[in-house]
Write an enzyme that holds these catalytic residues in place. Structure first.
Site, PDB file in Angstrom:
ATOM      1  N   THR A 127      -2.030  35.470  -7.943  1.00  0.00           N
ATOM      2  CA  THR A 127      -0.580  35.279  -8.041  1.00  0.00           C
ATOM      3  C   THR A 127      -0.225  34.453  -9.279  1.00  0.00           C
ATOM      4  O   THR A 127       0.905  34.531  -9.756  1.00  0.00           O
ATOM      5  CB  THR A 127      -0.064  34.530  -6.802  1.00  0.00           C
ATOM      6  OG1 THR A 127      -0.924  33.395  -6.599  1.00  0.00           O
ATOM      7  CG2 THR A 127      -0.097  35.403  -5.572  1.00  0.00           C
TER       8      THR A 127
ATOM      9  N   GLY B 285     -22.486  29.567  -7.804  1.00  0.00           N
ATOM     10  CA  GLY B 285     -22.232  30.810  -7.073  1.00  0.00           C
ATOM     11  C   GLY B 285     -20.862  31.382  -7.351  1.00  0.00           C
ATOM     12  O   GLY B 285     -20.589  32.520  -7.021  1.00  0.00           O
TER      13      GLY B 285
ATOM     14  N   GLY C 287     -16.377  30.948  -7.977  1.00  0.00           N
ATOM     15  CA  GLY C 287     -15.169  30.868  -7.156  1.00  0.00           C
ATOM     16  C   GLY C 287     -14.658  29.463  -6.931  1.00  0.00           C
ATOM     17  O   GLY C 287     -13.630  29.266  -6.299  1.00  0.00           O
ATOM     18  N   LEU C 288     -15.387  28.450  -7.449  1.00  0.00           N
ATOM     19  CA  LEU C 288     -14.950  27.065  -7.228  1.00  0.00           C
ATOM     20  C   LEU C 288     -14.523  26.392  -8.539  1.00  0.00           C
ATOM     21  O   LEU C 288     -14.352  25.181  -8.598  1.00  0.00           O
ATOM     22  CB  LEU C 288     -16.074  26.257  -6.576  1.00  0.00           C
ATOM     23  CG  LEU C 288     -16.463  26.735  -5.173  1.00  0.00           C
ATOM     24  CD1 LEU C 288     -17.757  26.091  -4.716  1.00  0.00           C
ATOM     25  CD2 LEU C 288     -15.348  26.431  -4.185  1.00  0.00           C
TER      26      LEU C 288
ATOM     27  N   SER D 245     -15.932  25.884 -11.625  1.00  0.00           N
ATOM     28  CA  SER D 245     -16.699  24.977 -12.470  1.00  0.00           C
ATOM     29  C   SER D 245     -16.217  25.123 -13.916  1.00  0.00           C
ATOM     30  O   SER D 245     -16.294  24.176 -14.699  1.00  0.00           O
ATOM     31  CB  SER D 245     -18.190  25.272 -12.361  1.00  0.00           C
ATOM     32  OG  SER D 245     -18.411  26.643 -12.534  1.00  0.00           O
ATOM     33  N   SER D 246     -15.655  26.291 -14.267  1.00  0.00           N
ATOM     34  CA  SER D 246     -15.160  26.482 -15.642  1.00  0.00           C
ATOM     35  C   SER D 246     -14.023  25.522 -15.948  1.00  0.00           C
ATOM     36  O   SER D 246     -14.027  24.842 -16.971  1.00  0.00           O
ATOM     37  CB  SER D 246     -14.602  27.891 -15.844  1.00  0.00           C
ATOM     38  OG  SER D 246     -15.530  28.848 -15.523  1.00  0.00           O
TER      39      SER D 246
ATOM     40  N   GLU E  28     -10.142  28.965 -21.910  1.00  0.00           N
ATOM     41  CA  GLU E  28     -10.709  30.021 -21.055  1.00  0.00           C
ATOM     42  C   GLU E  28     -10.349  31.415 -21.601  1.00  0.00           C
ATOM     43  O   GLU E  28     -11.172  32.317 -21.646  1.00  0.00           O
ATOM     44  CB  GLU E  28     -10.114  29.828 -19.656  1.00  0.00           C
ATOM     45  CG  GLU E  28     -10.667  30.717 -18.628  1.00  0.00           C
ATOM     46  CD  GLU E  28     -11.676  30.006 -17.730  1.00  0.00           C
ATOM     47  OE1 GLU E  28     -11.692  28.764 -17.673  1.00  0.00           O
ATOM     48  OE2 GLU E  28     -12.445  30.728 -17.107  1.00  0.00           O
TER      49      GLU E  28
ATOM     50  N   ASP F  89      -6.581  27.133 -11.765  1.00  0.00           N
ATOM     51  CA  ASP F  89      -7.752  26.264 -11.665  1.00  0.00           C
ATOM     52  C   ASP F  89      -7.520  24.951 -12.406  1.00  0.00           C
ATOM     53  O   ASP F  89      -7.874  23.869 -11.923  1.00  0.00           O
ATOM     54  CB  ASP F  89      -8.978  26.972 -12.251  1.00  0.00           C
ATOM     55  CG  ASP F  89      -9.149  28.367 -11.681  1.00  0.00           C
ATOM     56  OD1 ASP F  89      -8.690  28.591 -10.556  1.00  0.00           O
ATOM     57  OD2 ASP F  89      -9.734  29.224 -12.362  1.00  0.00           O
TER      58      ASP F  89
ATOM     59  N   TYR G 216     -11.688  41.291 -13.209  1.00  0.00           N
ATOM     60  CA  TYR G 216     -10.547  40.377 -13.282  1.00  0.00           C
ATOM     61  C   TYR G 216      -9.564  40.760 -14.395  1.00  0.00           C
ATOM     62  O   TYR G 216      -8.365  40.887 -14.165  1.00  0.00           O
ATOM     63  CB  TYR G 216     -11.057  38.945 -13.485  1.00  0.00           C
ATOM     64  CG  TYR G 216      -9.951  37.926 -13.484  1.00  0.00           C
ATOM     65  CD1 TYR G 216      -9.577  37.287 -12.316  1.00  0.00           C
ATOM     66  CD2 TYR G 216      -9.247  37.628 -14.642  1.00  0.00           C
ATOM     67  CE1 TYR G 216      -8.551  36.369 -12.299  1.00  0.00           C
ATOM     68  CE2 TYR G 216      -8.217  36.712 -14.634  1.00  0.00           C
ATOM     69  CZ  TYR G 216      -7.874  36.083 -13.459  1.00  0.00           C
ATOM     70  OH  TYR G 216      -6.845  35.186 -13.453  1.00  0.00           O
TER      71      TYR G 216
HETATM   72  C1  GLA Z   1      -9.591  32.818 -11.016  1.00  0.00           C
HETATM   73  C2  GLA Z   1      -8.691  32.477 -12.187  1.00  0.00           C
HETATM   74  C3  GLA Z   1      -7.345  31.957 -11.711  1.00  0.00           C
HETATM   75  C4  GLA Z   1      -6.728  32.867 -10.665  1.00  0.00           C
HETATM   76  C5  GLA Z   1      -7.749  33.262  -9.613  1.00  0.00           C
HETATM   77  C6  GLA Z   1      -7.231  34.317  -8.675  1.00  0.00           C
HETATM   78  O1  GLA Z   1      -9.945  31.668 -10.319  1.00  0.00           O
HETATM   79  O2  GLA Z   1      -9.311  31.515 -13.001  1.00  0.00           O
HETATM   80  O3  GLA Z   1      -6.487  31.758 -12.821  1.00  0.00           O
HETATM   81  O4  GLA Z   1      -6.136  33.990 -11.281  1.00  0.00           O
HETATM   82  O5  GLA Z   1      -8.955  33.743 -10.177  1.00  0.00           O
HETATM   83  O6  GLA Z   1      -6.251  33.781  -7.876  1.00  0.00           O
END
Ligand code: GLA
Length: 350
Positions: free
Chosen positions: A22, A109, A111-112, A114-115, A148, A160, A210
């Site tokens: 979103t 892994g 999704g959290l 780290s970037s 990024e 993030d 993505y």
């Molecule tokens: C990654 C991206 C975020 C966001 C999510 C999906 O974490 O870094 O900017 O778009 O995916 O919600």
């Protein structure tokens, strides 16, 4: 290190409770900063360069403080450091030479974020040794997201970076990406638990679907003639071909689920949050096509073991699954408990 000249910057990873894909559609999300993150110890030096030490990888590199080119990607931690130097320079910050030690404990892994944690921690460290200990956090989130986008090659939104920079202990952060209005929402778990479980499938945002999803949303927006998909309505969907109609439906309904979750949290009704997490997952799987077999297996296992709700997190296409567990439901052996924690900050030198 260890002298009074050292600066220690810490930036957390994040969990996104709900509101996925979103952010780049001017929508809503509800992340929180976690305890784990990236720590950068910086010491100013007289040299006109950065000497960075990625402690966990046991790798070192020298970086010039100017004339870096975003096109020269190497695909690892170096891109984040190069991007931090490049973007801080472009934004007019005078950087000093320094030695950096970078170390982190975000569960590996994916999704959290780290970037975001490394972008934010490196920038905070470099700014602090250059004399700016309190940069504007929204500006810094934007700058880190340019790292990024341009230097790492993932066309991510601001989720993030804002979560890492603006998280607060005990709270989730409602972000309205259109106005960039931030609202702290108490997240009181009591005896409930939130855990993240690795799907076993590592993901790289730059290489997964993505960027493609982001382009699809852009095409849908253009076809609907809107400023952003925040303004899309369910009745617009029939004007879009598949899969664009499904992508937009996800965005509209996911925004609504963010506010539904906030209502449940404000009513201290965690029971009502589980089904919202499940619905978010089903939408990401069926409408956004962002799931994988490994993620589905993980979600099913968590459901079988009694989770109140479980969903993929972050960009999807692998990475961690988030699960909400009612009191008394045991956490899976491979799960890491997560709790809303303070956002990025400078730590006292030890
Ligand atoms: C990654 C991206 C975020 C966001 C999510 C999906 O974490 O870094 O900017 O778009 O995916 O919600």
């Amino acid at each position: 290190m260890g002298s009074s000249a050292d600066v220690i910057a810490f930036a957390p990873g994040r969990v996104n409770l709900i509101g996925e894909h979103t952010d780049y559609n001017d929508g809503l999300a509800l992340p929180f900063a976690i305890e784990q993150g990236v720590r950068v110890t910086a010491r100013a030096s007289a040299a006109d360069e950065l000497l960075a030490d990625a402690v966990d990888e046991d790798e070192h590199e020298r970086f010039p403080l100017s004339e870096l080119d975003p096109g020269d990607r190497t695909g690892g931690w170096r891109d984040f450091v190069r991007g931090a130097i490049g973007e801080l320079g472009r934004a007019g910050h005078e950087l000093r030479g320094a030695e950096l030690k970078i170390t982190g404990d975000v569960p590996p892994g994916g999704g959290l974020s780290s970037s975001a944690a490394i972008e934010v921690a490196v920038c905070l460290g470099l700014l602090a040794i250059a004399g700016d200990e309190d940069p504007d956090r929204i500006e810094l989130a934007r700058l880190c997201s340019r790292i990024e986008n341009a230097w790492v090659g993932a066309h991510t939104g601001l989720l993030d970076q804002l979560a890492s920079l603006c998280g607060r202990d005990g709270h989730a952060l409602r972000i309205d990406f259109r106005s960039l209005e931030l609202e702290q929402v108490p997240l009181e778990l009591g005896d409930w638990q939130l855990v993240v479980v690795p799907s076993g499938e590592q993901h790289s945002l730059a290489e997964s679907g993505y960027n493609e999803r982001r382009e699809e949303c852009e095409r849908a927006r253009e076809q609907l003639g809107l400023d952003s998909l925040r303004d899309a309505r369910l009745e617009d969907l029939e004007r879009l071909p598949d899969p664009l109609d499904r992508r937009v439906r996800h965005v509209i309904e996911e925004n609504a689920r963010v506010d539904g979750t906030i209502r449940a949290l404000r009513a201290r009704d965690l029971e009502a949050v589980g089904p919202l997490l499940d619905a978010s997952h089903a939408s990401l799987r069926d409408l956004y096509d962002a799931s994988t077999d490994a993620v589905e297996d993980t979600v099913r296992r968590l459901e079988r073991d009694g989770a109140s709700g479980a969903r993929m997190m972050g960009g999807g296409f692998g990475g961690h699954v988030l699960a909400l567990l009612a009191p008394g439901v045991p956490a899976p052996a491979d799960g890491h408990p997560v709790a809303p924690s303070a956002g990025a900050r400078l730590l006292a030198a030890e």
